[in-house]
Design an enzyme around this catalytic site. Structure first.
Site, PDB file in Angstrom:
ATOM      1  N   GLU A 236     -39.338  33.271 -69.629  1.00  0.00           N
ATOM      2  CA  GLU A 236     -38.064  32.579 -69.748  1.00  0.00           C
ATOM      3  C   GLU A 236     -37.902  31.618 -68.584  1.00  0.00           C
ATOM      4  O   GLU A 236     -38.405  31.885 -67.488  1.00  0.00           O
ATOM      5  CB  GLU A 236     -36.920  33.611 -69.760  1.00  0.00           C
TER       6      GLU A 236
ATOM      7  N   CYS B 235     -34.963  26.486 -63.236  1.00  0.00           N
ATOM      8  CA  CYS B 235     -35.348  27.765 -62.627  1.00  0.00           C
ATOM      9  C   CYS B 235     -36.599  28.221 -63.385  1.00  0.00           C
ATOM     10  O   CYS B 235     -36.534  28.570 -64.556  1.00  0.00           O
ATOM     11  CB  CYS B 235     -34.188  28.735 -62.798  1.00  0.00           C
TER      12      CYS B 235
ATOM     13  N   CYS C 265     -42.695  41.044 -63.642  1.00  0.00           N
ATOM     14  CA  CYS C 265     -42.822  41.049 -62.180  1.00  0.00           C
ATOM     15  C   CYS C 265     -43.162  42.456 -61.701  1.00  0.00           C
ATOM     16  O   CYS C 265     -42.576  43.428 -62.167  1.00  0.00           O
ATOM     17  CB  CYS C 265     -41.516  40.585 -61.539  1.00  0.00           C
TER      18      CYS C 265
ATOM     19  N   CYS D 119     -37.566  45.016 -57.855  1.00  0.00           N
ATOM     20  CA  CYS D 119     -36.270  45.061 -57.167  1.00  0.00           C
ATOM     21  C   CYS D 119     -35.285  45.736 -58.130  1.00  0.00           C
ATOM     22  O   CYS D 119     -35.240  45.384 -59.314  1.00  0.00           O
ATOM     23  CB  CYS D 119     -35.792  43.655 -56.827  1.00  0.00           C
TER      24      CYS D 119
ATOM     25  N   CYS E 192     -32.743  43.779 -60.487  1.00  0.00           N
ATOM     26  CA  CYS E 192     -33.271  42.641 -61.259  1.00  0.00           C
ATOM     27  C   CYS E 192     -33.861  43.109 -62.584  1.00  0.00           C
ATOM     28  O   CYS E 192     -34.691  44.025 -62.619  1.00  0.00           O
ATOM     29  CB  CYS E 192     -34.339  41.942 -60.422  1.00  0.00           C
TER      30      CYS E 192
ATOM     31  N   GLY F 159     -40.798  36.687 -61.829  1.00  0.00           N
ATOM     32  CA  GLY F 159     -41.973  36.831 -60.979  1.00  0.00           C
ATOM     33  C   GLY F 159     -41.745  36.542 -59.508  1.00  0.00           C
ATOM     34  O   GLY F 159     -40.758  35.928 -59.113  1.00  0.00           O
ATOM     35  N   GLU F 160     -42.690  37.057 -58.701  1.00  0.00           N
ATOM     36  CA  GLU F 160     -42.726  36.786 -57.261  1.00  0.00           C
ATOM     37  C   GLU F 160     -43.768  35.677 -57.066  1.00  0.00           C
ATOM     38  O   GLU F 160     -44.986  35.912 -57.177  1.00  0.00           O
ATOM     39  CB  GLU F 160     -43.114  38.078 -56.514  1.00  0.00           C
TER      40      GLU F 160
ATOM     41  N   SER G 245     -38.805  30.975 -54.040  1.00  0.00           N
ATOM     42  CA  SER G 245     -38.074  32.180 -53.635  1.00  0.00           C
ATOM     43  C   SER G 245     -39.052  33.349 -53.488  1.00  0.00           C
ATOM     44  O   SER G 245     -39.951  33.525 -54.312  1.00  0.00           O
ATOM     45  CB  SER G 245     -37.041  32.512 -54.711  1.00  0.00           C
TER      46      SER G 245
ATOM     47  N   SER H  59     -35.080  36.624 -50.606  1.00  0.00           N
ATOM     48  CA  SER H  59     -34.154  37.578 -51.217  1.00  0.00           C
ATOM     49  C   SER H  59     -34.069  38.807 -50.316  1.00  0.00           C
ATOM     50  O   SER H  59     -35.030  39.568 -50.190  1.00  0.00           O
ATOM     51  CB  SER H  59     -34.672  37.945 -52.614  1.00  0.00           C
TER      52      SER H  59
ATOM     53  N   ASN I   2     -25.454  40.518 -61.650  1.00  0.00           N
ATOM     54  CA  ASN I   2     -25.221  40.371 -63.078  1.00  0.00           C
ATOM     55  C   ASN I   2     -25.443  41.733 -63.719  1.00  0.00           C
ATOM     56  O   ASN I   2     -26.577  42.189 -63.809  1.00  0.00           O
ATOM     57  CB  ASN I   2     -26.193  39.331 -63.651  1.00  0.00           C
TER      58      ASN I   2
ATOM     59  N   CYS J 140     -29.097  34.695 -62.623  1.00  0.00           N
ATOM     60  CA  CYS J 140     -30.057  35.214 -61.658  1.00  0.00           C
ATOM     61  C   CYS J 140     -30.284  36.717 -61.850  1.00  0.00           C
ATOM     62  O   CYS J 140     -29.325  37.487 -61.939  1.00  0.00           O
ATOM     63  CB  CYS J 140     -29.497  34.944 -60.263  1.00  0.00           C
TER      64      CYS J 140
HETATM   65  S1  SF4 Z   1     -35.867  39.709 -57.857  1.00  0.00           S
HETATM   66 FE1  SF4 Z   1     -37.728  38.455 -58.037  1.00  0.00          FE
HETATM   67  S2  SF4 Z   1     -39.297  39.671 -56.948  1.00  0.00           S
HETATM   68 FE2  SF4 Z   1     -37.606  41.085 -57.374  1.00  0.00          FE
HETATM   69  S3  SF4 Z   1     -38.186  42.048 -59.349  1.00  0.00           S
HETATM   70 FE3  SF4 Z   1     -36.863  40.254 -59.806  1.00  0.00          FE
HETATM   71  S4  SF4 Z   1     -38.317  38.596 -60.211  1.00  0.00           S
HETATM   72 FE4  SF4 Z   1     -39.441  40.197 -59.105  1.00  0.00          FE
END
Ligand code: SF4
Length: 343
Positions: A93, A106, A113, A117, A120, A159-160, A191, A214, A290, A333
Site C-alpha cells: 500500500e 508515503c 515489516c 512495533c 503499527c 516496512g523499515e 523514516s 520513530s 490510529n 500512519c
Molecule cells: S512502524 Fe515502521 S518499522 Fe515499525 S512495524 Fe510499522 S512499518 Fe515496521
C-alpha cells in the site's frame, strides 16, 4: 528469456545494456523519458520508437511492476490510498497526502515489516519480502499516472527502509537523477525505527538524507515494551549514532512520536523525549495512535495531545502535531496493511 525491468537499473546501466544489445544510447534515454517524464510504461505508446524496435524490446524488457491497482480516496479528499498487487500476487500500500500546493507520497519499502512495533498495523502483518527497486519506483509512476504529481516522498509506508538499504537507496538515486524524476533530495525523507547498522551505513556511505526517527518512548525500558527493535538497537546507541550522522551534514532530523494512552504520554515521558530532541537538534512530530482492533493501545484525547505539545514547547523543543489523515480508509500512519488482514 526473462524480461528485464529497466526501472531496476540505473540510467547508465540501462544505457549500457541497450548498447550491448546493439542500440544507440539515445534509445535508452527515449524510453526513460517516456517513463519518468510522461509516466508511460507501455512500449507501444512510445511513439518515437519504430515499430520494429518496440517489437524487439517487448521481448527483452518489461515496464510492468503491478498486476493490479486499487484506488481508495478518502471522504475528506485529504488522502488517497493505493492498494497495489505486485506481479507475484503480494500486496503493498502507498498513500498520497494532498496538500494545497503539492502532493506527498508515503511510499512502501517492504511488503509487510519484520520490526513489529506494537502500535503499527504493518507490524501485525509481519514480513513478506523486500521490494525490488522497480517496485519502489513504480509506486510513484502509478500514482502520477492517475493524476497526482508527486513532489515530496516519505519512506513511511510499509516496512523499515534501512532493512532494504540497497534497493531503497538505489531507487532514491534513480528518482533524484536527471534522467529519472529529478526529485530534490531535500524533498525526500526516510523514516527508521532505529536500525543501527543502517544508520551506520548511511555515515559510511556519506549519504545525506532527511531522516525521521520513530521514537516510541525515549526511555529504553519503556521503549522495549512497545518496540522490540530496542533489544538489539538500544536507543542510547541509536541516539549517539544519529548524533554522529547529523554532525556530518545539514539535513533535517525529525523525531516521530506516536502517542499511546497511558504508555508514553506522561510528563516524564515527554521530558525524556525533549532531552533526546535537544541532544539531536531535532524537531518532534506528535502523532496520535490510529486505533485498530488488532492494536493493543488506545489513542490520547485532543487535550492530552495539546498538553504533550505544550510541555515540549515549554522545554523549547520545536513541535508539530501531525493530524491523522485518511483514517477511515486505513491510510493513516501505522495503518497500512489492512489489505493483508482483510485477505
Ligand atoms: S512502524 Fe515502521 S518499522 Fe515499525 S512495524 Fe510499522 S512499518 Fe515496521
Amino acid at each position: 528469456m526473462s524480461r528485464i525491468n529497466p526501472l531496476s537499473l540505473g540510467p547508465s546501466d540501462f544505457e549500457a545494456l541497450m548498447v550491448s544489445w546493439g542500440y544507440k544510447p539515445f534509445v535508452a534515454r527515449q524510453i526513460l523519458t517516456w517513463v519518468f517524464h510522461h509516466n508511460v510504461t507501455d512500449l507501444d505508446q512510445m511513439t518515437n520508437l519504430s515499430k520494429s524496435i518496440r517489437g524487439d524490446l517487448a521481448e527483452r524488457l518489461t515496464l510492468e511492476s503491478m498486476a493490479d491497482v486499487e484506488v481508495v480516496p478518502s471522504g475528506d479528499s485529504s488522502a488517497t490510498k493505493f492498494v497495489l498487487t505486485l506481479l507475484d500476487g503480494k500486496k503493498i500500500e502507498c498513500v498520497v497526502l494532498h496538500e494545497k500546493a503539492y502532493n506527498t507520497l508515503c511510499v512502501s519499502s517492504q511488503c509487510g515489516c519484520p520490526v513489529d512495533c506494537k502500535f503499527c498495523l504493518t507490524g501485525v502483518v509481519g514480513f513478506k519480502r523486500n521490494l525490488e527497486v522497480h517496485e519502489i519506483i513504480a509506486q510513484i509512476t502509478v500514482v502520477q499516472q492517475r493524476g497526482f504529481p508527486i513532489t515530496n516522498l516519505v519512506f513511511m509506508g510499509m516496512g523499515e527502509p534501512l532493512l532494504n538499504y540497497d534497493n531503497v537507496f538505489k531507487a532514491i538515486d534513480i528518482i533524484t537523477s536527471e534522467a529519472g524524476f529529478h526529485l530534490s533530495k531535500r524533498n525526500i525523507t526516510v523514516s527508521t525505527s532505529g536500525y543501527l547498522a543502517g544508520i551506520k551505513r548511511l555515515i559510511a556511505d556519506q549519504r545525506a538524507i532527511n531522516l525521521a526517527f520513530s521514537v516510541g518512548n525515549a526511555n529504553p525500558v519503556k521503549r522495549a515494551r512497545i518496540m522490540p527493535i530496542e533489544g538489539r538497537n538500544s536507543i542510547i546507541d541509536v541516539a549517539k549514532t544519529l548524533h554522529d550522522y547529523q554532525s556530518s551534514h545539514n539535513r533535517k532530523l525529525t523525531l516521530e512520536y506516536t502517542l499511546l494512552h497511558g504508555q508514553n504520554d506522561s510528563e516524564q515521558d515527554i521530558k525524556e523525549l525533549a532531552n533526546l530532541a535537544k541532544y539531536l537538534n531535532a524537531k518532534v512530530n506528535l502523532i496520535n495512535l490510529n486505533p485498530h482492533i488488532r492494536i493493543p493501545f488506545k489513542p490520547v484525547s485532543s487535550s492530552q495531545m495539546a498538553q504533550a505539545r505544550d510541555w515540549l514547547k515549554k522545554l523549547k523543543v520545536p513541535v508539530t502535531i501531525r493530524f491523522r489523515r485518511g483514517q477511515e480508509i486505513s491510510a493513516a500512519c501505522g495503518q497500512l496493511g489492512e489489505s493483508h488482514l482483510a485477505g
